[in-house]
Scaffold this motif. Structure first.
Motif, PDB file in Angstrom:
ATOM      1  N   GLU A 159       0.822  -1.208   0.000  1.00 25.46           N
ATOM      2  CA  GLU A 159       0.000   0.000   0.000  1.00 25.46           C
ATOM      3  C   GLU A 159       0.856   1.259   0.000  1.00 25.46           C
ATOM      4  O   GLU A 159       0.552   2.235  -0.691  1.00 25.46           O
ATOM      5  CB  GLU A 159      -0.904  -0.026   1.234  1.00 25.46           C
ATOM      6  CG  GLU A 159      -1.812   1.171   1.377  1.00 25.46           C
ATOM      7  CD  GLU A 159      -2.652   1.125   2.640  1.00 25.46           C
ATOM      8  OE1 GLU A 159      -3.198   2.167   3.037  1.00 25.46           O
ATOM      9  OE2 GLU A 159      -2.756   0.024   3.239  1.00 25.46           O
ATOM     10  N   CYS A 169       2.668   1.840  -3.474  1.00 24.99           N
ATOM     11  CA  CYS A 169       1.746   2.312  -4.508  1.00 24.99           C
ATOM     12  C   CYS A 169       1.300   3.755  -4.282  1.00 24.99           C
ATOM     13  O   CYS A 169       0.673   4.350  -5.171  1.00 24.99           O
ATOM     14  CB  CYS A 169       0.531   1.398  -4.572  1.00 24.99           C
ATOM     15  SG  CYS A 169       0.910  -0.284  -5.150  1.00 24.99           S
ATOM     16  N   SER A 170       1.598   4.301  -3.099  1.00 23.86           N
ATOM     17  CA  SER A 170       1.238   5.688  -2.822  1.00 23.86           C
ATOM     18  C   SER A 170       2.417   6.644  -2.993  1.00 23.86           C
ATOM     19  O   SER A 170       2.244   7.855  -2.849  1.00 23.86           O
ATOM     20  CB  SER A 170       0.695   5.816  -1.393  1.00 23.86           C
ATOM     21  OG  SER A 170       1.693   5.535  -0.435  1.00 23.86           O
ATOM     22  N   ASP A 230       5.684   9.791  -8.036  1.00 23.80           N
ATOM     23  CA  ASP A 230       6.560   9.369  -9.127  1.00 23.80           C
ATOM     24  C   ASP A 230       7.971   9.944  -8.983  1.00 23.80           C
ATOM     25  O   ASP A 230       8.959   9.288  -9.323  1.00 23.80           O
ATOM     26  CB  ASP A 230       5.973   9.796 -10.470  1.00 23.80           C
ATOM     27  CG  ASP A 230       4.674   9.062 -10.786  1.00 23.80           C
ATOM     28  OD1 ASP A 230       4.323   8.142 -10.029  1.00 23.80           O
ATOM     29  OD2 ASP A 230       4.006   9.435 -11.775  1.00 23.80           O
ATOM     30  N   TYR A 260      11.571  -0.506  -4.453  1.00 23.42           N
ATOM     31  CA  TYR A 260      10.979  -1.784  -4.861  1.00 23.42           C
ATOM     32  C   TYR A 260      11.722  -2.951  -4.216  1.00 23.42           C
ATOM     33  O   TYR A 260      11.098  -3.942  -3.817  1.00 23.42           O
ATOM     34  CB  TYR A 260      11.011  -1.916  -6.377  1.00 23.42           C
ATOM     35  CG  TYR A 260      10.270  -0.835  -7.111  1.00 23.42           C
ATOM     36  CD1 TYR A 260       8.903  -0.644  -6.931  1.00 23.42           C
ATOM     37  CD2 TYR A 260      10.926   0.016  -8.000  1.00 23.42           C
ATOM     38  CE1 TYR A 260       8.213   0.347  -7.617  1.00 23.42           C
ATOM     39  CE2 TYR A 260      10.244   1.018  -8.680  1.00 23.42           C
ATOM     40  CZ  TYR A 260       8.894   1.178  -8.480  1.00 23.42           C
ATOM     41  OH  TYR A 260       8.221   2.167  -9.145  1.00 23.42           O
ATOM     42  N   LYS A 314       1.124  -7.066  -6.633  1.00 20.85           N
ATOM     43  CA  LYS A 314       0.644  -5.684  -6.661  1.00 20.85           C
ATOM     44  C   LYS A 314       1.812  -4.710  -6.817  1.00 20.85           C
ATOM     45  O   LYS A 314       1.741  -3.762  -7.602  1.00 20.85           O
ATOM     46  CB  LYS A 314      -0.135  -5.396  -5.379  1.00 20.85           C
ATOM     47  CG  LYS A 314      -0.733  -4.002  -5.310  1.00 20.85           C
ATOM     48  CD  LYS A 314      -1.515  -3.812  -4.013  1.00 20.85           C
ATOM     49  CE  LYS A 314      -2.106  -2.410  -3.940  1.00 20.85           C
ATOM     50  NZ  LYS A 314      -2.856  -2.197  -2.659  1.00 20.85           N
ATOM     51  N   ILE A 315       2.885  -4.980  -6.080  1.00 26.09           N
ATOM     52  CA  ILE A 315       4.073  -4.129  -6.179  1.00 26.09           C
ATOM     53  C   ILE A 315       4.703  -4.252  -7.561  1.00 26.09           C
ATOM     54  O   ILE A 315       5.126  -3.258  -8.174  1.00 26.09           O
ATOM     55  CB  ILE A 315       5.089  -4.502  -5.085  1.00 26.09           C
ATOM     56  CG1 ILE A 315       4.469  -4.299  -3.698  1.00 26.09           C
ATOM     57  CG2 ILE A 315       6.368  -3.689  -5.224  1.00 26.09           C
ATOM     58  CD1 ILE A 315       5.302  -4.882  -2.568  1.00 26.09           C
ATOM     59  N   ASP A 333       3.286  -5.087 -10.462  1.00 26.37           N
ATOM     60  CA  ASP A 333       2.479  -4.401 -11.470  1.00 26.37           C
ATOM     61  C   ASP A 333       2.676  -2.895 -11.401  1.00 26.37           C
ATOM     62  O   ASP A 333       2.733  -2.208 -12.438  1.00 26.37           O
ATOM     63  CB  ASP A 333       1.000  -4.751 -11.279  1.00 26.37           C
ATOM     64  CG  ASP A 333       0.700  -6.211 -11.578  1.00 26.37           C
ATOM     65  OD1 ASP A 333       1.516  -6.837 -12.290  1.00 26.37           O
ATOM     66  OD2 ASP A 333      -0.320  -6.718 -11.088  1.00 26.37           O
ATOM     67  N   PHE A 334       2.779  -2.368 -10.182  1.00 27.71           N
ATOM     68  CA  PHE A 334       3.009  -0.928 -10.025  1.00 27.71           C
ATOM     69  C   PHE A 334       4.370  -0.540 -10.577  1.00 27.71           C
ATOM     70  O   PHE A 334       4.507   0.492 -11.248  1.00 27.71           O
ATOM     71  CB  PHE A 334       2.909  -0.562  -8.542  1.00 27.71           C
ATOM     72  CG  PHE A 334       3.131   0.892  -8.252  1.00 27.71           C
ATOM     73  CD1 PHE A 334       2.116   1.816  -8.452  1.00 27.71           C
ATOM     74  CD2 PHE A 334       4.355   1.347  -7.786  1.00 27.71           C
ATOM     75  CE1 PHE A 334       2.314   3.168  -8.194  1.00 27.71           C
ATOM     76  CE2 PHE A 334       4.568   2.694  -7.526  1.00 27.71           C
ATOM     77  CZ  PHE A 334       3.544   3.605  -7.727  1.00 27.71           C
ATOM     78  N   ALA A 366       4.343  -0.495 -14.345  1.00 30.29           N
ATOM     79  CA  ALA A 366       3.578   0.632 -14.872  1.00 30.29           C
ATOM     80  C   ALA A 366       4.330   1.951 -14.737  1.00 30.29           C
ATOM     81  O   ALA A 366       4.140   2.855 -15.554  1.00 30.29           O
ATOM     82  CB  ALA A 366       2.232   0.719 -14.141  1.00 30.29           C
ATOM     83  N   LYS A 367       5.184   2.074 -13.730  1.00 32.31           N
ATOM     84  CA  LYS A 367       5.867   3.335 -13.462  1.00 32.31           C
ATOM     85  C   LYS A 367       7.280   3.391 -14.041  1.00 32.31           C
ATOM     86  O   LYS A 367       7.727   4.445 -14.491  1.00 32.31           O
ATOM     87  CB  LYS A 367       5.945   3.571 -11.946  1.00 32.31           C
ATOM     88  CG  LYS A 367       4.596   3.799 -11.289  1.00 32.31           C
ATOM     89  CD  LYS A 367       3.952   5.089 -11.760  1.00 32.31           C
ATOM     90  CE  LYS A 367       2.634   5.361 -11.053  1.00 32.31           C
ATOM     91  NZ  LYS A 367       2.001   6.621 -11.490  1.00 32.31           N
TER      92      LYS A 367
END
Length: 588
Positions: free
Chosen positions: A385, A388-389, A392, A400, A422-423, A425-426, A429-430
Motif C-alpha cells: 500500500e 503504490c502511494s 513518481d 521496490y 501488486k508491487i 504491477d506498479f 507501470a511506473k
C-alpha cells in the motif's frame, strides 16, 4: 586589475632596475600579442566602468543594483573596479557586501577576507550584514579549519569593537562554522560569549549545538576507537545533550524561548544513539513538545478503528499557544523511533495521523523511513500500500527492492505473493525499464511463499505441488514481457545508442541481467523437472522460453575469457579487449 598608469609605472620600475636584474630573453611576437590583448581588455573594462559611473550619479542604491547585475553575469573584475572607483566619494557598504558574498559562494575564502580588509582600508565601514555574509560563507567553506580561525578572529574583534556588537545571528553563524569543522572546543568557547541582550540564545543556537554533539562520535570513530571508548563517548554526548535540554525546557516553560521542530528533532536524534530507554523516550519527547499522540500506549485501550486518541489533558508550562507544528522531520524521527524500539505495528497509525490530521506531505526520506519500519515488521500488505502511494518523483529501484524483501520475509502470510504481484504491477507501470534485482526478488517471493500451498490439502501432496507450480508459472508469465523489454532495449542497436548496448553497461549491470535469466531458467527447470503443471501447453511454452534464455546466457559466457594467471582453476573474468558491440540474441 592593472590600469594604464599602473602598466606604465611598472615599465619605469623595470627600466630603473635593469642594471641589477638579470637580463631577460627578448619578448617573442606571441608574448607581445598577448600583452596587447590584455591591455585592450583592461582598457575596455575601464571605459565601461567610467561610462557606468556617469549614469549612476553617485547613488549608493543604483550602484549596488548595478554591481549585483554585473556579478550575476560573472564579470567580477568589472564589478570590483567599479566599486573601488565609486568608494572614493560614496559610501557603498552594500556593494562591498555583494563582492564578498560572491567570493564566498565561489569558495574563495582568502579572496573574500582580503576584500573585507580592503573595504576597511577604503573607509567603507562594515555593517552587521557584512559579518553575517562572512560567517555564512565560512560555514559553507570547503576548508573548515581555515574557516574556523578566520571566523573566530573576526568575531573576537567584534566583541572588543564598540561600533558593531555581534548579535545572535553572528553568534549562530560562528557556531555553524565550528559545527562544520567538528571543533567542539571552539564552539563552547563561543557559547561563553552569550548574554541576555543581543546574544540571547534562541532555538537555532541550541539546534546547532545538539547537531554538533550528535556528529562528534561519528567523527571520532575515524580514529579507530575501541568499542568501550566509543560507548563512553556516546554516553558523554548524551549527558551533555540532556543538560542542554533541561536548560531549553526551563527557558521554554518560562516563556524565554520558542522551540521549533528542528530543535526537538535534534534532541530526538541524539536520544536515538542511546540505549533502549533513551530510544523509547523519543515518543515521549515528541508528545510533550509537539503534541504528537502516543499510539504505542493507547493502542490497547483505544476503540477499534479510532486512529485519533485524545491529547494529554495537562499542559506543562506557559506555552499552550507556542507549540510548533510537526512536519517531515518529526515524521522521520517517529519512524526511526518505532524501528529502533520494534514498535512497528503502530507505524501506519502515526503515518495516517501525520498525513491527515497534521497535513504533512511526505517527502522521499519519509517514504523510505516508513517502508523500512514496515519491512522490519514484515508487513507486506502495508508495504504494498505504501509503495503504490509513493509519488513518481520519489520512486527508485531500492524502494521496490525493500518492498519485495518484505514480502520474502513475510513468508507465513499466505497473501504475501499477492502483495508482491501488486508491487510488481506498479513497478512495471511506473518504471520505463524494470529493475533486474527487483525482478529477481519478485521471483524469489513466488518460490518461497509456498508453505500455505503445501498445507492446503495434506491428504493430496500432489495438489500442493501443482499449486506451487501454478504460482511460479504465474510469476514467470508476469516477468516475461518486462524481461523481454529490458533485454531488447539494452541490446546494442547502432551508433545512435552506444550506451544502451548490453556490452556498454557496467559490469554489475551486465551480471544482474544475466543473473535474472539464470534464476528464470532455474525456476522453469523446477516446474518442468518436477512436473508441477498438468497443462502441456504451459510446459511447452516454458521449454521454449528456457531455450531462448539459455542461449542468451551462453552467448554472454562466451565473451568471458579465461584468466591467464589462473588457467588451472578456469577463473572467469570479463573481456578487456574492447569488444563492446558483440551481437546478442534478441528475445522474441
Amino acid at each position: 586589475m592593472f590600469t594604464q598608469a599602473a602598466i606604465a609605472l611598472s615599465s619605469k620600475r623595470l627600466a630603473s632596475t635593469s642594471a641589477i636584474v638579470a637580463p631577460q630573453p627578448p619578448a617573442t611576437a606571441e608574448d607581445k600579442n598577448t600583452e596587447l590583448v590584455e591591455e585592450r581588455r583592461v582598457q575596455k573594462i575601464e571605459f565601461a566602468v567610467k561610462k557606468h559611473l556617469q549614469y549612476l550619479s553617485k547613488d549608493p542604491f543604483k550602484i549596488q543594483e548595478h554591481v549585483l547585475r554585473i556579478l550575476e553575469k560573472g564579470n567580477f573584475e568589472e564589478a570590483l573596479l567599479l566599486v573601488r572607483k565609486a568608494s572614493r566619494d560614496t559610501k557603498i557598504t552594500v556593494s562591498w557586501n555583494h563582492l564578498i558574498d560572491y567570493e564566498m559562494k565561489n569558495q574563495r575564502l582568502h579572496a573574500a577576507i582580503k576584500l573585507y580588509n580592503e573595504m576597511k582600508k577604503r573607509v567603507q565601514l562594515p555593517d552587521a550584514k557584512t559579518f553575517t555574509i562572512i560567517f555564512r560563507g565560512c560555514a559553507k567553506s570547503k576548508h573548515p579549519k581555515l574557516a574556523v580561525s578566520e571566523a573566530l578572529r573576526i568575531y573576537n574583534s567584534m566583541i572588543v569593537n564598540e561600533r558593531i556588537s555581534p548579535n545572535i545571528y553572528h553568534l549562530n553563524g560562528v557556531l555553524e562554522v565550528c559545527n562544520n569543522a567538528g571543533d567542539l572546543d571552539s564552539m563552547f568557547t563561543v557559547l561563553e560569549t552569550m548574554n541576555n541582550g543581543t546574544r540571547k540564545p534562541d532555538s537555532w543556537t541550541y539546534t546547532i549545538v545538539l547537531n554538533a554533539l550528535r556528529n562528534s562520535p561519528h567523527k571520532l570513530n575515524h580514529l579507530d576507537l575501541d568499542p568501550a571508548a566509543a560507548q563512553r563517548q556516546v554516553e558523554l554526548v548524551l549527558g551533555r545533550a540532556k543538560m542542554i535540554w533541561e536548560d531549553v525546557m526551563s527557558r521554554w516553560n518560562n516563556g524565554q524561548i520558542l522551540i521549533d521542530e528542528a530543535l526537538v528533532c535534534a534532541m530526538g536524534r541524539i536520544l536515538a544513539m542511546g540505549d533502549y530507554a533513551d530510544k523509547k523516550s523519543i515518543l515521549g519527547l515528541l508528545e510533550s513538545t509537539l503534541r504528537i499522540p502516543r499510539f504505542d500506549i493507547t493502542e490497547g485501550s483505544a476503540v477499534a478503528g479510532d486512529t485519533q486518541p485524545q491529547l494529554p489533558a495537562k499542559d506543562t508550562g506557559n506555552h499552550a499557544l507556542t507549540v510548533p507544528k510537526p512536519g517531515n522531520n518529526a515524521l522521520s524521527l517517529v519512524m526511526l523511533s518505532l524501528e529502533l524500539t520494534k514498535k512497528t505495528s503502530v507505524a501506519p497509525k502515526y503515518w495516517q495521523h501525520f498525513t491527515s490530521v497534521f497535513g504533512v506531505k511526505p517527502d522521499k526520506a519519509n517514504y523510505i523511513s516508513y517502508i523500512q519500519v514496515l519491512m522490519k515488521g514484515r508487513a507486506s500488505a502495508k508495504v504494498a500500500e505504501a509503495v503504490c502511494s509513493v509519488q513518481d518523483a520519489f520512486l527508485a529501484p531500492f524502494i521496490y527492492r525493500m518492498a519485495f524483501s518484505t514480502c520474502i520475509h513475510d513468508g507465513l502470510n499466505k497473501h504475501a505473493f499477492e502483495h508482491a504481484c501488486k508491487i510488481f504491477d506498479f513497478m512495471i507501470a511506473k518504471a520505463p525499464y524494470p529493475d533486474p534485482l527487483s525482478m529477481r526478488l519478485f521471483l524469489q517471493v513466488a518460490r518461497t511463499n509456498v508453505r500455505h500451498l503445501y498445507e492446503m490439502d495434506e491428504k493430496s501432496p500432489r495438489a500442493g505441488k501443482l499449486a506451487v507450480g501454478s504460482q511460479i508459472v504465474a510469476a514467470l508469465e508476469c516477468m516475461w514481457k518486462p524481461f523481454r523489454v529490458l533485454m531488447n532495449t539494452l541490446h546494442h542497436t547502432g551508433r545512435d545508442q552506444p550506451k544502451r548496448g548490453l556490452w556498454g553497461l557496467e559490469d554489475n549491470e551486465k551480471l544482474e541481467v544475466v543473473a535474472i535469466a539464470r534464476r528464470m531458467i532455474a525456476a522453469m527447470d523446477v516446474v518442468t523437472g518436477e512436473k508441477m503443471s498438468e497443462d502441456e501447453k504451459v510446459m511447452e511454452t516454458l521449454r521454449s522460453r528456457r531455450s531462448l534464455l539459455n542461449k542468451l546466457v551462453e552467448r554472454y559466457v562466451e565473451t568471458l575469457p579465461l584468466d591467464e594467471s589462473s588457467k588451472g582453476n578456469k577463473k572467469m573474468t570479463l573481456r578487456q579487449d574492447g569488444r563492446t558491440d558483440a551481437p546478442f540474441p534478441r528475445i522474441a
